[in-house]
Write a protein that holds these residues in place. Structure first.
Motif, PDB file in Angstrom:
ATOM      1  N   LEU A   1      73.277 -19.989  95.634  1.00  0.00           N
ATOM      2  CA  LEU A   1      73.017 -18.271  96.292  1.00  0.00           C
ATOM      3  C   LEU A   1      72.990 -17.369  96.457  1.00  0.00           C
ATOM      4  N   LEU A   2      74.719 -16.966  95.266  1.00  0.00           N
ATOM      5  CA  LEU A   2      75.500 -16.259  95.832  1.00  0.00           C
ATOM      6  C   LEU A   2      75.252 -15.372  94.699  1.00  0.00           C
ATOM      7  N   ASP A   3      75.203 -13.904  94.355  1.00  0.00           N
ATOM      8  CA  ASP A   3      75.549 -13.400  93.631  1.00  0.00           C
ATOM      9  C   ASP A   3      76.305 -13.864  92.317  1.00  0.00           C
ATOM     10  N   LYS A   4      76.361 -12.930  91.042  1.00  0.00           N
ATOM     11  CA  LYS A   4      77.058 -13.343  89.969  1.00  0.00           C
ATOM     12  C   LYS A   4      78.901 -13.041  90.152  1.00  0.00           C
ATOM     13  N   GLY A   5      78.724 -12.000  91.316  1.00  0.00           N
ATOM     14  CA  GLY A   5      80.764 -11.934  91.973  1.00  0.00           C
ATOM     15  C   GLY A   5      80.522 -12.953  92.812  1.00  0.00           C
ATOM     16  N   GLY A   6      80.018 -13.793  93.818  1.00  0.00           N
ATOM     17  CA  GLY A   6      79.908 -14.961  94.008  1.00  0.00           C
ATOM     18  C   GLY A   6      80.195 -14.219  96.162  1.00  0.00           C
ATOM     19  N   GLN A   7      79.947 -12.627  96.479  1.00  0.00           N
ATOM     20  CA  GLN A   7      80.613 -12.306  97.762  1.00  0.00           C
ATOM     21  C   GLN A   7      79.307 -12.547  98.244  1.00  0.00           C
ATOM     22  N   ARG A   8      77.801 -12.219  97.652  1.00  0.00           N
ATOM     23  CA  ARG A   8      76.624 -11.598  98.226  1.00  0.00           C
ATOM     24  C   ARG A   8      75.484 -12.768  98.413  1.00  0.00           C
ATOM     25  N   PHE A   9      75.524 -12.563  99.389  1.00  0.00           N
ATOM     26  CA  PHE A   9      73.843 -14.091  99.807  1.00  0.00           C
ATOM     27  C   PHE A   9      72.805 -13.731  99.736  1.00  0.00           C
ATOM     28  N   MET A  10      71.961 -13.847  98.886  1.00  0.00           N
ATOM     29  CA  MET A  10      71.119 -13.275  98.334  1.00  0.00           C
ATOM     30  C   MET A  10      69.477 -13.982  99.101  1.00  0.00           C
ATOM     31  N   HIS A  11      68.567 -13.135  99.576  1.00  0.00           N
ATOM     32  CA  HIS A  11      67.303 -13.754 100.308  1.00  0.00           C
ATOM     33  C   HIS A  11      67.116 -14.639  99.913  1.00  0.00           C
ATOM     34  N   THR A  12      67.320 -15.544 100.920  1.00  0.00           N
ATOM     35  CA  THR A  12      66.294 -17.053 100.423  1.00  0.00           C
ATOM     36  C   THR A  12      65.709 -17.247 101.191  1.00  0.00           C
ATOM     37  N   LEU A  13      64.700 -18.458 100.950  1.00  0.00           N
ATOM     38  CA  LEU A  13      63.547 -19.036 101.940  1.00  0.00           C
ATOM     39  C   LEU A  13      63.958 -20.781 101.294  1.00  0.00           C
ATOM     40  N   ILE A  14      64.154 -21.401 102.630  1.00  0.00           N
ATOM     41  CA  ILE A  14      64.136 -23.069 102.273  1.00  0.00           C
ATOM     42  C   ILE A  14      62.437 -23.214 102.599  1.00  0.00           C
ATOM     43  N   LEU A  15      62.148 -24.270 101.600  1.00  0.00           N
ATOM     44  CA  LEU A  15      60.882 -25.285 101.937  1.00  0.00           C
ATOM     45  C   LEU A  15      60.498 -26.795 101.666  1.00  0.00           C
ATOM     46  N   SER A  16      59.680 -27.463 102.871  1.00  0.00           N
ATOM     47  CA  SER A  16      59.771 -29.070 102.748  1.00  0.00           C
ATOM     48  C   SER A  16      58.794 -28.800 103.227  1.00  0.00           C
ATOM     49  N   PRO A  17      58.026 -30.029 102.951  1.00  0.00           N
ATOM     50  CA  PRO A  17      57.312 -30.674 104.481  1.00  0.00           C
ATOM     51  C   PRO A  17      57.902 -31.008 106.190  1.00  0.00           C
ATOM     52  N   PRO A  18      58.092 -31.294 107.389  1.00  0.00           N
ATOM     53  CA  PRO A  18      58.600 -31.954 107.821  1.00  0.00           C
ATOM     54  C   PRO A  18      59.047 -32.910 107.640  1.00  0.00           C
ATOM     55  N   GLN A  19      60.526 -33.293 108.238  1.00  0.00           N
ATOM     56  CA  GLN A  19      61.341 -34.349 108.291  1.00  0.00           C
ATOM     57  C   GLN A  19      62.129 -34.668 106.858  1.00  0.00           C
ATOM     58  N   HIS A  20      62.243 -33.277 106.617  1.00  0.00           N
ATOM     59  CA  HIS A  20      62.961 -33.454 104.633  1.00  0.00           C
ATOM     60  C   HIS A  20      64.163 -32.526 105.148  1.00  0.00           C
ATOM     61  N   GLY A  21      64.567 -32.464 105.921  1.00  0.00           N
ATOM     62  CA  GLY A  21      66.038 -31.653 105.909  1.00  0.00           C
ATOM     63  C   GLY A  21      66.048 -30.303 106.661  1.00  0.00           C
ATOM     64  N   LYS A  22      65.201 -29.539 106.390  1.00  0.00           N
ATOM     65  CA  LYS A  22      64.896 -28.354 106.276  1.00  0.00           C
ATOM     66  C   LYS A  22      66.309 -27.087 107.773  1.00  0.00           C
ATOM     67  N   THR A  23      66.254 -27.826 108.754  1.00  0.00           N
ATOM     68  CA  THR A  23      66.646 -27.345 109.608  1.00  0.00           C
ATOM     69  C   THR A  23      68.383 -28.049 109.641  1.00  0.00           C
ATOM     70  N   THR A  24      68.326 -29.660 108.817  1.00  0.00           N
ATOM     71  CA  THR A  24      70.917 -29.274 109.049  1.00  0.00           C
ATOM     72  C   THR A  24      71.172 -28.680 108.024  1.00  0.00           C
ATOM     73  N   LEU A  25      70.265 -28.578 106.735  1.00  0.00           N
ATOM     74  CA  LEU A  25      70.239 -27.406 105.936  1.00  0.00           C
ATOM     75  C   LEU A  25      70.750 -26.173 106.323  1.00  0.00           C
ATOM     76  N   LEU A  26      69.871 -25.957 107.178  1.00  0.00           N
ATOM     77  CA  LEU A  26      70.086 -24.424 107.400  1.00  0.00           C
ATOM     78  C   LEU A  26      71.112 -24.155 108.383  1.00  0.00           C
ATOM     79  N   ARG A  27      71.304 -24.998 109.068  1.00  0.00           N
ATOM     80  CA  ARG A  27      72.496 -24.923 109.935  1.00  0.00           C
ATOM     81  C   ARG A  27      73.397 -25.579 109.071  1.00  0.00           C
TER      82      ARG A  27
ATOM     83  N   ALA B   1      59.974 -22.576 105.895  1.00  0.00           N
ATOM     84  CA  ALA B   1      58.772 -22.812 106.484  1.00  0.00           C
ATOM     85  C   ALA B   1      58.810 -24.010 105.542  1.00  0.00           C
ATOM     86  N   HIS B   2      57.383 -24.146 106.287  1.00  0.00           N
ATOM     87  CA  HIS B   2      56.938 -25.617 105.752  1.00  0.00           C
ATOM     88  C   HIS B   2      55.856 -25.457 104.632  1.00  0.00           C
ATOM     89  N   GLY B   3      56.589 -26.159 103.766  1.00  0.00           N
ATOM     90  CA  GLY B   3      55.470 -26.151 102.421  1.00  0.00           C
ATOM     91  C   GLY B   3      56.258 -26.851 101.217  1.00  0.00           C
TER      92      GLY B   3
END
Length: 331
Positions: A144-170, A270-272
């Protein structure tokens, strides 16, 4: 107390749960209490029914069946003996309690003007246990980092419910806020993180104080609607990275667009199951068509654990990991 969520349950149900092996108890993700029907627990992607002696069974006729007293006592405990103060939560169908645990509710809806005003005759409860898993993002963060390892890229995490989205986000929020490890000259600095925690699940705040470690440079708007909270963050808290869970409404998309145009990195879920599913949604389709997100993290759960795929803005696959990530934590 690691399993303080046990105090949510009526004494009879709590005693049954406490008879479970500690290893299983610490892996429990959901406990479903349905009045007059078998008591069910889910853990590690599996489900069982719970007997009166604390034993597990696959046969519903052998399980304990919570009665009316159990339902009333559980509702009393999760509402802290003040159900009337939770009218908004009852309208939405869930209650979030300190620690980020969320209780889904089922019962009779009361309608007003064609919409749900609140719930009554509540007889079904889905207690979802929130857990902190530090290190859950270790295998994903570098992509999720650019080539320089300093900037985070705009990221969307998706999965159905109960697959760990919030745990990963935290854990991503924690690591971004804390900064990278290594020699001082090459260390990635910690960034200002703003979390809009509409359901109080990411930070698990109690009276405004996060229960989870979300990093030293993180601000939280607890219980605030996502779209409004994101705009408040942009105007007054100047985050480098803006974090929100379960976006999907048109107003969420507008706030995300505003943040991106303001030069703020957005990290959201997001859910999906696939990116292609999101294109058809009114709230997310425009963001995807305009390639607002630079990375997509797709989580998948099976009996062997959690795995992930990472795509770029062109939907090109960057990495596939069959390995288990983040343990058995639930989000």
């Amino acid at each position: 107390m690691a399993n303080d969520w046990l105090l949510l349950f009526p004494e009879k149900v709590r005693a049954m749960l406490q008879r479970l092996p500690l290893s299983l108890l610490t892996a429990v993700e959901e406990i479903r209490v349905r009045e007059g029907r078998p008591l069910e627990i889910n853990y590690s992607g599996k489900y069982h029914f719970l007997c009166g002696d604390g034993a597990l069974t696959k046969h519903p006729e052998e399980a304990y069946r919570p009665d009316r007293e159990d339902s009333h006592r559980l509702l009393d405990l999760i509402s802290n003996h003040s159900l009337y103060t939770m009218e908004e939560e009852l309208r939405k169908g869930f209650i979030t309690i300190p620690g980020g645990h969320r209780i889904g509710l089922a019962g009779r809806t009361v309608l007003s003007g064609g919409g749900v005003e609140h719930l009554r005759d509540i007889t079904g409860f889905n207690v979802r246990i929130a857990r902190e898993v530090q290190g859950a993002a270790d295998g994903i963060l570098p992509y999720l980092l650019d080539k320089g390892g300093q900037r985070f890229m705009h990221t969307l995490i998706l999965s159905p419910p109960q697959h760990g989205k919030t745990t990963l986000l935290r854990d991503l929020a924690r690591q971004i806020s804390t900064g990278g490890q290594g020699k001082p000259e090459g260390r990635r600095p910690g960034l200002k993180v703003g979390i809009v925690d509409e359901r109080s699940e990411i930070a698990g705040s109690r009276r405004g104080i996060p229960a989870f470690d979300i990093g030293p440079r993180t601000d939280v708007l607890d219980g605030c609607p996502k779209a409004e909270g994101m705009m408040m963050m942009i105007r007054s808290l100047s985050p480098d990275v803006l974090v929100a869970d379960e976006i999907g409404r048109p107003e969420d998309a507008e706030a995300v667009t505003e943040a991106l145009h303001a030069g703020i990195t957005v990290l959201a879920t997001a859910h999906g199951k696939e990116v292609s599913e999101l294109v058809r949604r009114p709230g997310l389709g425009g963001l995807l068509e305009n390639k607002m997100f630079e990375r997509y993290v797709i989580l998948h759960r099976s009996e062997s654990g959690l795995s992930f795929r990472i795509l770029d803005s062109q939907n090109r696959r960057l990495v596939v990991s069959p390995e288990r990530i983040g343990g058995d934590a639930y989000a």
